[in-house]
Design a protein around this motif. Sequence first.
Motif, PDB file in Angstrom:
ATOM      1  N   ALA A 196      -0.966  -1.626   4.437  1.00 46.60           N
ATOM      2  CA  ALA A 196      -1.320  -0.194   4.475  1.00 46.60           C
ATOM      3  C   ALA A 196      -2.341   0.144   3.393  1.00 46.60           C
ATOM      4  O   ALA A 196      -2.296   1.208   2.798  1.00 46.60           O
ATOM      5  CB  ALA A 196      -0.067   0.660   4.336  1.00 46.60           C
ATOM      6  N   MET A 197      -3.268  -0.819   3.154  1.00 48.24           N
ATOM      7  CA  MET A 197      -4.353  -0.534   2.193  1.00 48.24           C
ATOM      8  C   MET A 197      -5.630  -0.229   3.002  1.00 48.24           C
ATOM      9  O   MET A 197      -5.591  -0.217   4.238  1.00 48.24           O
ATOM     10  CB  MET A 197      -4.577  -1.717   1.246  1.00 48.24           C
ATOM     11  N   LYS A 198      -6.744  -0.016   2.335  1.00 51.32           N
ATOM     12  CA  LYS A 198      -8.004   0.189   3.047  1.00 51.32           C
ATOM     13  C   LYS A 198      -8.401  -1.132   3.703  1.00 51.32           C
ATOM     14  O   LYS A 198      -8.095  -2.211   3.175  1.00 51.32           O
ATOM     15  CB  LYS A 198      -9.108   0.632   2.076  1.00 51.32           C
ATOM     16  N   GLY A 240       0.864  -1.177   0.000  1.00 50.20           N
ATOM     17  CA  GLY A 240       0.000   0.000   0.000  1.00 50.20           C
ATOM     18  C   GLY A 240       0.899   1.225   0.000  1.00 50.20           C
ATOM     19  O   GLY A 240       1.911   1.254   0.714  1.00 50.20           O
ATOM     20  N   ALA A 241       0.551   2.196  -0.847  1.00 44.58           N
ATOM     21  CA  ALA A 241       1.406   3.378  -1.007  1.00 44.58           C
ATOM     22  C   ALA A 241       0.587   4.654  -0.887  1.00 44.58           C
ATOM     23  O   ALA A 241       0.832   5.630  -1.579  1.00 44.58           O
ATOM     24  CB  ALA A 241       2.102   3.305  -2.368  1.00 44.58           C
ATOM     25  N   GLY A 242      -0.409   4.632   0.010  1.00 43.61           N
ATOM     26  CA  GLY A 242      -1.261   5.801   0.199  1.00 43.61           C
ATOM     27  C   GLY A 242      -0.685   6.759   1.228  1.00 43.61           C
ATOM     28  O   GLY A 242       0.520   6.737   1.517  1.00 43.61           O
ATOM     29  N   SER A 243      -1.566   7.592   1.805  1.00 41.31           N
ATOM     30  CA  SER A 243      -1.065   8.640   2.707  1.00 41.31           C
ATOM     31  C   SER A 243      -0.485   8.069   3.987  1.00 41.31           C
ATOM     32  O   SER A 243       0.490   8.597   4.527  1.00 41.31           O
ATOM     33  CB  SER A 243      -2.159   9.661   2.993  1.00 41.31           C
ATOM     34  N   MET A 244      -1.071   6.955   4.491  1.00 38.21           N
ATOM     35  CA  MET A 244      -0.525   6.391   5.739  1.00 38.21           C
ATOM     36  C   MET A 244       0.846   5.779   5.508  1.00 38.21           C
ATOM     37  O   MET A 244       1.775   6.000   6.294  1.00 38.21           O
ATOM     38  CB  MET A 244      -1.499   5.323   6.284  1.00 38.21           C
ATOM     39  N   ALA A 245       0.982   5.016   4.411  1.00 36.96           N
ATOM     40  CA  ALA A 245       2.302   4.428   4.104  1.00 36.96           C
ATOM     41  C   ALA A 245       3.325   5.545   3.939  1.00 36.96           C
ATOM     42  O   ALA A 245       4.430   5.472   4.494  1.00 36.96           O
ATOM     43  CB  ALA A 245       2.215   3.588   2.824  1.00 36.96           C
ATOM     44  N   ARG A 304      -1.300  -1.710  -5.704  1.00 39.52           N
ATOM     45  CA  ARG A 304      -2.020  -2.619  -6.599  1.00 39.52           C
ATOM     46  C   ARG A 304      -1.722  -2.275  -8.053  1.00 39.52           C
ATOM     47  O   ARG A 304      -1.371  -3.137  -8.839  1.00 39.52           O
ATOM     48  CB  ARG A 304      -3.516  -2.492  -6.330  1.00 39.52           C
ATOM     49  N   SER A 305      -1.824  -0.976  -8.404  1.00 44.43           N
ATOM     50  CA  SER A 305      -1.721  -0.643  -9.829  1.00 44.43           C
ATOM     51  C   SER A 305      -1.163   0.740 -10.158  1.00 44.43           C
ATOM     52  O   SER A 305      -0.821   0.990 -11.305  1.00 44.43           O
ATOM     53  CB  SER A 305      -3.119  -0.764 -10.455  1.00 44.43           C
ATOM     54  N   ASN A 306      -1.082   1.636  -9.169  1.00 43.61           N
ATOM     55  CA  ASN A 306      -0.734   3.020  -9.497  1.00 43.61           C
ATOM     56  C   ASN A 306       0.790   3.226  -9.584  1.00 43.61           C
ATOM     57  O   ASN A 306       1.470   3.571  -8.613  1.00 43.61           O
ATOM     58  CB  ASN A 306      -1.368   3.936  -8.438  1.00 43.61           C
TER      59      ASN A 306
HETATM   60  N1  LIG Z   1      -5.059   8.159   7.083  1.00 45.36           N
HETATM   61  C1  LIG Z   1      -5.000   8.077   8.409  1.00 45.36           C
HETATM   62  O1  LIG Z   1      -4.984   9.054   9.147  1.00 45.36           O
HETATM   63  C2  LIG Z   1      -4.880   6.714   9.055  1.00 45.36           C
HETATM   64  C3  LIG Z   1      -4.572   6.605  10.428  1.00 45.36           C
HETATM   65  C4  LIG Z   1      -4.405   5.332  10.957  1.00 45.36           C
HETATM   66  C5  LIG Z   1      -4.620   4.218  10.169  1.00 45.36           C
HETATM   67  N2  LIG Z   1      -4.956   4.368   8.861  1.00 45.36           N
HETATM   68  C6  LIG Z   1      -5.184   3.190   8.040  1.00 45.36           C
HETATM   69  O2  LIG Z   1      -4.295   3.210   6.966  1.00 45.36           O
HETATM   70  C7  LIG Z   1      -4.884   2.493   5.885  1.00 45.36           C
HETATM   71  C8  LIG Z   1      -4.523   3.162   4.589  1.00 45.36           C
HETATM   72  O3  LIG Z   1      -5.091   4.454   4.573  1.00 45.36           O
HETATM   73  P1  LIG Z   1      -4.643   5.525   3.476  1.00 45.36           P
HETATM   74  O4  LIG Z   1      -5.314   6.783   3.831  1.00 45.36           O
HETATM   75  O5  LIG Z   1      -3.165   5.509   3.335  1.00 45.36           O
HETATM   76  O6  LIG Z   1      -5.296   4.848   2.150  1.00 45.36           O
HETATM   77  P2  LIG Z   1      -5.112   5.238   0.629  1.00 45.36           P
HETATM   78  O7  LIG Z   1      -4.455   6.580   0.518  1.00 45.36           O
HETATM   79  O8  LIG Z   1      -6.403   4.963  -0.062  1.00 45.36           O
HETATM   80  O9  LIG Z   1      -4.041   4.164   0.078  1.00 45.36           O
HETATM   81  C9  LIG Z   1      -4.319   2.806  -0.060  1.00 45.36           C
HETATM   82  C10 LIG Z   1      -3.138   2.166  -0.791  1.00 45.36           C
HETATM   83  O10 LIG Z   1      -3.259   0.737  -0.722  1.00 45.36           O
HETATM   84  C11 LIG Z   1      -2.969   0.205  -2.023  1.00 45.36           C
HETATM   85  N3  LIG Z   1      -3.549  -1.136  -2.104  1.00 45.36           N
HETATM   86  C12 LIG Z   1      -4.829  -1.498  -2.130  1.00 45.36           C
HETATM   87  N4  LIG Z   1      -4.950  -2.835  -2.130  1.00 45.36           N
HETATM   88  C13 LIG Z   1      -3.690  -3.340  -2.107  1.00 45.36           C
HETATM   89  C14 LIG Z   1      -3.135  -4.651  -2.100  1.00 45.36           C
HETATM   90  N5  LIG Z   1      -3.925  -5.742  -2.121  1.00 45.36           N
HETATM   91  N6  LIG Z   1      -1.791  -4.781  -2.065  1.00 45.36           N
HETATM   92  C15 LIG Z   1      -0.976  -3.702  -2.058  1.00 45.36           C
HETATM   93  N7  LIG Z   1      -1.453  -2.427  -2.042  1.00 45.36           N
HETATM   94  C16 LIG Z   1      -2.781  -2.262  -2.088  1.00 45.36           C
HETATM   95  C17 LIG Z   1      -3.505   1.232  -2.988  1.00 45.36           C
HETATM   96  O11 LIG Z   1      -2.898   1.042  -4.251  1.00 45.36           O
HETATM   97  P3  LIG Z   1      -3.617   1.424  -5.642  1.00 45.36           P
HETATM   98  O12 LIG Z   1      -3.766   2.926  -5.590  1.00 45.36           O
HETATM   99  O13 LIG Z   1      -2.651   0.985  -6.685  1.00 45.36           O
HETATM  100  O14 LIG Z   1      -4.923   0.691  -5.627  1.00 45.36           O
HETATM  101  C18 LIG Z   1      -3.026   2.512  -2.272  1.00 45.36           C
HETATM  102  O15 LIG Z   1      -1.655   2.737  -2.547  1.00 45.36           O
HETATM  103  C19 LIG Z   1      -6.395   2.432   6.139  1.00 45.36           C
HETATM  104  O16 LIG Z   1      -6.756   1.089   6.282  1.00 45.36           O
HETATM  105  C20 LIG Z   1      -6.588   3.180   7.426  1.00 45.36           C
HETATM  106  O17 LIG Z   1      -7.472   2.479   8.286  1.00 45.36           O
HETATM  107  C21 LIG Z   1      -5.072   5.595   8.280  1.00 45.36           C
END
Ligand SMILES: NC(=O)c1ccc[n+]([C@@H]2O[C@H](COP(=O)([O-])OP(=O)(O)OC[C@H]3O[C@@H](n4cnc5c(N)ncnc54)[C@H](OP(=O)(O)O)[C@@H]3O)[C@@H](O)[C@H]2O)c1
Length: 280
Positions: free
Chosen positions: A73-75, A11-16, A39-41
């Motif tokens: 670190a995905m949803k 996972g490469a979103g905001s938390m990662a 996954r794909s981005n």
């Molecule tokens: N944001 C916060 O403040 C916070 C605080 C504590 C905990 N969290 C937790 O952190 C998690 C992630 O949140 P976020 O805000 O970083 O989400 P996000 O920005 O939507 O990022 C999700 C990432 O996961 C990737 N992904 C999805 N399925 C995958 C798989 N099977 N294998 C590898 N990568 C995969 C996505 O890639 P693609 O784009 O390629 O699909 C994307 O890079 C959530 O579950 C949340 O509960 C967040």
Amino acid sequence: MLANKTIAFLGAGSMAESMISGVITAEKMSPERVFVTNRSNADRLKEIHDQYGVCAMPQNELPFEEIDLFILAMKPKGAEEALRSIKDKLYPGQVILSVLAGITTEFMEEHLNAGQQVVRVMPNTSSMIQESATAVVAGKNTSMANVEMVKELLECMGEVYTIDEDQMDVFTGLAGSGPAYFYYLMENMEQVGVQNGMDEKTVRKIVAQTIFGAAKMVLEKEEAPTSLREKVTSPNGTTASGLEALRRYNGGEAITQAVEHAAKRSKEISKELEDALVTS
Ligand SMILES: NC(=O)c1ccc[n+]([C@@H]2O[C@H](COP(=O)([O-])OP(=O)(O)OC[C@H]3O[C@@H](n4cnc5c(N)ncnc54)[C@H](OP(=O)(O)O)[C@@H]3O)[C@@H](O)[C@H]2O)c1
């Protein structure tokens, strides 16, 4: 020791990114030992590589056997698929860490092979500047040495608290979601300053410094907020008048409800995932 370990973010979103920024800035791991995949981005992977120098690649190119710690670190709804995709490639010494709201250690253990070591953590996005309040809960198979390794990693991102798993929902409501409540508070304070003729940039700094100063007083003086509040509230003064308005408009109740709703949502996510498991 963390410096000798290799970690991979799934996972490469905001938390990662917040966590990667924390660990690279703290200089506890070299970027060659930090992998990130999604996954794909592909553009997003390139962006993270360019920014932090870490190794970014599709999951099927990860050097699986070299990785000590996998970080989910995905949803939350993607957790099951992610666990399934790595389950049979893992060996027992490797640890799976989840930052996902609502994903229990039991859920992870049930989706992995028997004996696999798991850790559930809840950081917040202040990891990016090493100021997260992060909770840790170890699964039933996880060795003390691996819990210490995870804590060392999380300490690159701020303060770490070991809690019981049944406190994780409320911790999520307080600290995982907490920064957003303060941003909301700041947005509203900022607006009042601007409406009263102040420059937006200046008022932003004033509000942030005010919140920062209040938090630092609590931490450094080790004094309860109630006592600090009482000390700064002179009868019939400006602060007393402001606090009176906060009470009249149910400010305390609004804050309580925010934490409780976020905690409830965390619990619901766990339940939804368990229910999906039973019906699948
Ligand atoms: N944001 C916060 O403040 C916070 C605080 C504590 C905990 N969290 C937790 O952190 C998690 C992630 O949140 P976020 O805000 O970083 O989400 P996000 O920005 O939507 O990022 C999700 C990432 O996961 C990737 N992904 C999805 N399925 C995958 C798989 N099977 N294998 C590898 N990568 C995969 C996505 O890639 P693609 O784009 O390629 O699909 C994307 O890079 C959530 O579950 C949340 O509960 C967040």
